[in-house]
Design a protein around this motif. Sequence first.
Motif, PDB file in Angstrom:
ATOM      1  N   SER A  45      57.727 -60.832  97.811  1.00  0.00           N
ATOM      2  CA  SER A  45      56.304 -60.523  98.013  1.00  0.00           C
ATOM      3  C   SER A  45      55.429 -61.775  98.021  1.00  0.00           C
ATOM      4  O   SER A  45      54.282 -61.727  98.451  1.00  0.00           O
ATOM      5  CB  SER A  45      55.808 -59.538  96.950  1.00  0.00           C
ATOM      6  OG  SER A  45      55.777 -60.152  95.673  1.00  0.00           O
ATOM      7  N   LYS A  46      55.966 -62.901  97.587  1.00  0.00           N
ATOM      8  CA  LYS A  46      55.221 -64.157  97.629  1.00  0.00           C
ATOM      9  C   LYS A  46      55.019 -64.651  99.064  1.00  0.00           C
ATOM     10  O   LYS A  46      54.104 -65.412  99.328  1.00  0.00           O
ATOM     11  CB  LYS A  46      55.940 -65.220  96.793  1.00  0.00           C
ATOM     12  CG  LYS A  46      55.979 -64.870  95.318  1.00  0.00           C
ATOM     13  CD  LYS A  46      56.822 -65.852  94.532  1.00  0.00           C
ATOM     14  CE  LYS A  46      56.914 -65.420  93.067  1.00  0.00           C
ATOM     15  NZ  LYS A  46      57.825 -66.284  92.308  1.00  0.00           N
ATOM     16  N   LYS A  77      53.745 -63.637 102.334  1.00  0.00           N
ATOM     17  CA  LYS A  77      52.871 -62.596 102.888  1.00  0.00           C
ATOM     18  C   LYS A  77      53.190 -62.257 104.342  1.00  0.00           C
ATOM     19  O   LYS A  77      52.673 -61.287 104.874  1.00  0.00           O
ATOM     20  CB  LYS A  77      51.395 -63.012 102.763  1.00  0.00           C
ATOM     21  CG  LYS A  77      50.952 -63.254 101.329  1.00  0.00           C
ATOM     22  CD  LYS A  77      51.169 -62.030 100.460  1.00  0.00           C
ATOM     23  CE  LYS A  77      50.726 -62.284  99.031  1.00  0.00           C
ATOM     24  NZ  LYS A  77      51.269 -61.376  98.079  1.00  0.00           N
ATOM     25  N   SER A  78      54.052 -63.025 104.989  1.00  0.00           N
ATOM     26  CA  SER A  78      54.399 -62.727 106.375  1.00  0.00           C
ATOM     27  C   SER A  78      55.472 -61.639 106.479  1.00  0.00           C
ATOM     28  O   SER A  78      55.734 -61.132 107.565  1.00  0.00           O
ATOM     29  CB  SER A  78      54.881 -63.989 107.091  1.00  0.00           C
ATOM     30  OG  SER A  78      56.145 -64.389 106.600  1.00  0.00           O
ATOM     31  N   LEU A  79      56.092 -61.278 105.352  1.00  0.00           N
ATOM     32  CA  LEU A  79      57.156 -60.273 105.366  1.00  0.00           C
ATOM     33  C   LEU A  79      56.591 -58.866 105.266  1.00  0.00           C
ATOM     34  O   LEU A  79      55.633 -58.617 104.533  1.00  0.00           O
ATOM     35  CB  LEU A  79      58.124 -60.516 104.204  1.00  0.00           C
ATOM     36  CG  LEU A  79      58.873 -61.841 104.204  1.00  0.00           C
ATOM     37  CD1 LEU A  79      59.697 -61.990 102.931  1.00  0.00           C
ATOM     38  CD2 LEU A  79      59.749 -61.969 105.441  1.00  0.00           C
ATOM     39  N   ASP A  80      57.191 -57.942 105.991  1.00  0.00           N
ATOM     40  CA  ASP A  80      56.863 -56.519 105.938  1.00  0.00           C
ATOM     41  C   ASP A  80      57.907 -55.880 105.021  1.00  0.00           C
ATOM     42  O   ASP A  80      59.048 -55.657 105.437  1.00  0.00           O
ATOM     43  CB  ASP A  80      56.919 -55.930 107.346  1.00  0.00           C
ATOM     44  CG  ASP A  80      56.580 -54.455 107.395  1.00  0.00           C
ATOM     45  OD1 ASP A  80      56.016 -53.920 106.414  1.00  0.00           O
ATOM     46  OD2 ASP A  80      56.884 -53.822 108.433  1.00  0.00           O
ATOM     47  N   LEU A  81      57.520 -55.627 103.759  1.00  0.00           N
ATOM     48  CA  LEU A  81      58.471 -55.200 102.730  1.00  0.00           C
ATOM     49  C   LEU A  81      58.362 -53.709 102.448  1.00  0.00           C
ATOM     50  O   LEU A  81      57.272 -53.172 102.249  1.00  0.00           O
ATOM     51  CB  LEU A  81      58.236 -55.985 101.445  1.00  0.00           C
ATOM     52  CG  LEU A  81      58.382 -57.500 101.569  1.00  0.00           C
ATOM     53  CD1 LEU A  81      57.949 -58.191 100.277  1.00  0.00           C
ATOM     54  CD2 LEU A  81      59.816 -57.875 101.931  1.00  0.00           C
ATOM     55  N   HIS A  82      59.536 -53.069 102.376  1.00  0.00           N
ATOM     56  CA  HIS A  82      59.618 -51.636 102.100  1.00  0.00           C
ATOM     57  C   HIS A  82      60.635 -51.406 100.988  1.00  0.00           C
ATOM     58  O   HIS A  82      61.641 -52.103 100.901  1.00  0.00           O
ATOM     59  CB  HIS A  82      60.056 -50.872 103.350  1.00  0.00           C
ATOM     60  CG  HIS A  82      59.062 -50.950 104.452  1.00  0.00           C
ATOM     61  ND1 HIS A  82      58.147 -49.960 104.695  1.00  0.00           N
ATOM     62  CD2 HIS A  82      58.831 -51.920 105.374  1.00  0.00           C
ATOM     63  CE1 HIS A  82      57.400 -50.303 105.716  1.00  0.00           C
ATOM     64  NE2 HIS A  82      57.788 -51.498 106.143  1.00  0.00           N
ATOM     65  N   SER A  83      60.359 -50.396 100.182  1.00  0.00           N
ATOM     66  CA  SER A  83      61.251 -49.994  99.100  1.00  0.00           C
ATOM     67  C   SER A  83      61.551 -48.513  99.258  1.00  0.00           C
ATOM     68  O   SER A  83      60.645 -47.705  99.455  1.00  0.00           O
ATOM     69  CB  SER A  83      60.579 -50.237  97.748  1.00  0.00           C
ATOM     70  OG  SER A  83      61.295 -49.581  96.721  1.00  0.00           O
ATOM     71  N   ILE A  84      62.828 -48.175  99.165  1.00  0.00           N
ATOM     72  CA  ILE A  84      63.245 -46.775  99.166  1.00  0.00           C
ATOM     73  C   ILE A  84      63.854 -46.472  97.804  1.00  0.00           C
ATOM     74  O   ILE A  84      64.711 -47.211  97.315  1.00  0.00           O
ATOM     75  CB  ILE A  84      64.291 -46.490 100.253  1.00  0.00           C
ATOM     76  CG1 ILE A  84      63.680 -46.636 101.638  1.00  0.00           C
ATOM     77  CG2 ILE A  84      64.890 -45.095 100.080  1.00  0.00           C
ATOM     78  CD1 ILE A  84      64.662 -46.430 102.768  1.00  0.00           C
ATOM     79  N   SER A  85      63.395 -45.385  97.203  1.00  0.00           N
ATOM     80  CA  SER A  85      63.993 -44.885  95.965  1.00  0.00           C
ATOM     81  C   SER A  85      63.720 -43.388  95.879  1.00  0.00           C
ATOM     82  O   SER A  85      62.948 -42.844  96.671  1.00  0.00           O
ATOM     83  CB  SER A  85      63.415 -45.607  94.747  1.00  0.00           C
ATOM     84  OG  SER A  85      62.049 -45.297  94.603  1.00  0.00           O
ATOM     85  N   GLY A 104      51.364 -54.749  97.748  1.00  0.00           N
ATOM     86  CA  GLY A 104      51.783 -55.302  99.029  1.00  0.00           C
ATOM     87  C   GLY A 104      53.099 -54.759  99.537  1.00  0.00           C
ATOM     88  O   GLY A 104      53.529 -55.095 100.638  1.00  0.00           O
ATOM     89  N   ILE A 105      53.767 -53.911  98.752  1.00  0.00           N
ATOM     90  CA  ILE A 105      55.040 -53.309  99.147  1.00  0.00           C
ATOM     91  C   ILE A 105      54.756 -51.877  99.585  1.00  0.00           C
ATOM     92  O   ILE A 105      53.959 -51.179  98.953  1.00  0.00           O
ATOM     93  CB  ILE A 105      56.042 -53.277  97.967  1.00  0.00           C
ATOM     94  CG1 ILE A 105      56.161 -54.630  97.261  1.00  0.00           C
ATOM     95  CG2 ILE A 105      57.396 -52.747  98.418  1.00  0.00           C
ATOM     96  CD1 ILE A 105      56.676 -55.753  98.082  1.00  0.00           C
ATOM     97  N   THR A 106      55.407 -51.423 100.638  1.00  0.00           N
ATOM     98  CA  THR A 106      55.308 -50.024 101.037  1.00  0.00           C
ATOM     99  C   THR A 106      56.453 -49.272 100.372  1.00  0.00           C
ATOM    100  O   THR A 106      57.621 -49.563 100.642  1.00  0.00           O
ATOM    101  CB  THR A 106      55.382 -49.870 102.568  1.00  0.00           C
ATOM    102  OG1 THR A 106      54.365 -50.678 103.163  1.00  0.00           O
ATOM    103  CG2 THR A 106      55.192 -48.419 102.970  1.00  0.00           C
ATOM    104  N   TYR A 107      56.113 -48.354  99.481  1.00  0.00           N
ATOM    105  CA  TYR A 107      57.113 -47.586  98.732  1.00  0.00           C
ATOM    106  C   TYR A 107      57.330 -46.228  99.395  1.00  0.00           C
ATOM    107  O   TYR A 107      56.374 -45.560  99.786  1.00  0.00           O
ATOM    108  CB  TYR A 107      56.665 -47.397  97.283  1.00  0.00           C
ATOM    109  CG  TYR A 107      56.758 -48.673  96.480  1.00  0.00           C
ATOM    110  CD1 TYR A 107      57.915 -48.984  95.777  1.00  0.00           C
ATOM    111  CD2 TYR A 107      55.702 -49.573  96.440  1.00  0.00           C
ATOM    112  CE1 TYR A 107      58.008 -50.159  95.056  1.00  0.00           C
ATOM    113  CE2 TYR A 107      55.799 -50.757  95.718  1.00  0.00           C
ATOM    114  CZ  TYR A 107      56.954 -51.037  95.029  1.00  0.00           C
ATOM    115  OH  TYR A 107      57.050 -52.203  94.313  1.00  0.00           O
TER     116      TYR A 107
END
Length: 159
Positions: free
Chosen positions: A21-22, A24-32, A43-46
């Motif tokens: 997350s440091k 900012k150019s990354l598109d980060l997603h979390s699945i749980s 900044g993370i899409t959960y």
Amino acid sequence: MKITIVGGTGLVGQGILSELSKDKSLDLHSISRNGKRPNSITGITYHSFDLAHDTNWHYLLQTSDWVIDCIGILFPNKSKNQTYENSSIQPAKLIIDNIVDSDNKFLFISANSAPFFLNNYLQAKRTVENYASRKLGNRAISVYPGLVYSRFRKSNYYP
């Protein structure tokens, strides 16, 4: 670059997301299973999905540049019906089978050693590594982080 971490609300997944997350150019997603937690990283899409019963997560993985598998258990738990097979191996196989026809990379968080009483844990890790290698070839990458701990989880930080 789009990166999706499956198991992103667990100890290892949150640690990886915290570092990523440091940038900012990354598109980060979390699945749980539970989606966003109170201590989730901004900044993370959960996303909340049950891999075995939902299919809405398929497109997310197929359109990610990297899929990182952080799902798994350290110890089985009979009262929660958690085994290495249903909590580590089968979810990984679902992920791998979903991206087999994509061109993204698969990163598996594995282990290369453990005390003797975790032999079944290591065997589960090897099973996933071998399956990923057979299905994805050089798109499958395994990493061996060594001892994993967090200062936020006192039970593993103090030792």
